[in-house]
Design an enzyme around this catalytic site. Structure first.
Site, mmCIF file in Angstrom:
data_model
loop_
_atom_site.group_PDB
_atom_site.id
_atom_site.type_symbol
_atom_site.label_atom_id
_atom_site.label_comp_id
_atom_site.label_asym_id
_atom_site.label_seq_id
_atom_site.Cartn_x
_atom_site.Cartn_y
_atom_site.Cartn_z
ATOM 1 N N HIS A 244 15.183 2.092 18.961
ATOM 2 C CA HIS A 244 13.801 1.327 18.943
ATOM 3 C C HIS A 244 14.268 -0.215 18.546
ATOM 4 C CE1 HIS A 244 9.425 0.975 19.750
ATOM 5 N NE2 HIS A 244 9.362 0.301 18.403
ATOM 6 N N TYR B 283 6.285 5.355 20.746
ATOM 7 C CA TYR B 283 7.488 4.955 21.578
ATOM 8 C C TYR B 283 6.945 4.852 22.965
ATOM 9 C CZ TYR B 283 9.615 5.652 17.092
ATOM 10 O OH TYR B 283 9.872 5.634 15.835
ATOM 11 N N ALA B 284 5.572 4.925 23.472
ATOM 12 C CA ALA B 284 5.185 4.922 24.924
ATOM 13 C C ALA B 284 5.498 3.356 25.371
ATOM 14 C CB ALA B 284 3.806 5.166 24.858
ATOM 15 N N ASN B 285 6.513 3.057 25.553
ATOM 16 C CA ASN B 285 7.028 1.564 25.932
ATOM 17 C C ASN B 285 8.280 1.793 27.037
ATOM 18 O OD1 ASN B 285 5.471 0.344 23.816
ATOM 19 N ND2 ASN B 285 6.814 1.488 22.565
ATOM 20 N N HIS C 148 14.874 -11.197 40.588
ATOM 21 C CA HIS C 148 16.034 -9.934 40.568
ATOM 22 C C HIS C 148 16.447 -10.020 39.158
ATOM 23 C CE1 HIS C 148 20.030 -7.971 41.594
ATOM 24 N NE2 HIS C 148 19.119 -7.166 41.396
ATOM 25 N N ASP D 97 2.998 0.144 24.477
ATOM 26 C CA ASP D 97 1.697 0.848 23.976
ATOM 27 C C ASP D 97 0.800 -0.175 23.005
ATOM 28 O OD1 ASP D 97 3.203 0.688 21.236
ATOM 29 O OD2 ASP D 97 3.954 2.639 21.594
#
EC number: 5.4.99.62
Length: 139
Positions: free
Chosen positions: A106, A128-130, A20, A28
């Protein structure tokens, strides 16, 4: 052979080990990952596997309480952001609970990613594909 979606043994083990509030970063190809952090490196070549396809599979096996995104995705990669949010909304319906969505700059995202239990590196080559997925409990 496993019947569930995640066939990668290392990734399956990472998901099973999450408790939890533990964080799991899916990123990326360019996000810096500290050498001491556990990394499941799935990247084969540019775009393979994609960020969204990896996220889609991980979400089939993980109960998610909240997510963290970089604020910059809104301007730099709105298509990925929209598709990601659609996946998260669908997951919330399946889980029967809302999933909190938080945005940070970021630089802060990278710091928080360094605190995640593990990172899954994809072949995605778009900005920014995170996302950091924080594990919830289904009870």
């Amino acid at each position: 052979m496993k019947k569930t979606a995640v066939l990668n043994a290392q990734l399956s083990g990472v998901i099973a080990s999450l408790g939890h509030t533990d964080g799991l970063t899916i990123c990326d190809a360019g996000l810096p990952i500290p050498s001491e952090q556990q990394c499941v490196d799935l990247a084969l070549t540019k775009g393979v596997p994609s960020f969204l396809s990896t996220l889609e599979v991980v979400l089939t096996e993980l109960f998610v309480e909240r997510i963290l995104l970089a604020e910059e995705i809104k301007q730099a990669n709105p298509t990925i952001e929209q598709q990601l949010l659609e996946m998260i909304n669908k997951l919330a319906q399946t889980q029967g609970r809302q999933i909190e969505i938080e945005y940070v700059v970021h630089s802060e995202f990278k710091q928080r990613s360094n605190q995640a239990k593990a990172v899954v590196r994809t072949g995605e080559c778009s900005p920014y594909a995170n996302v950091i997925l924080y594990s919830g409990v289904p009870f």
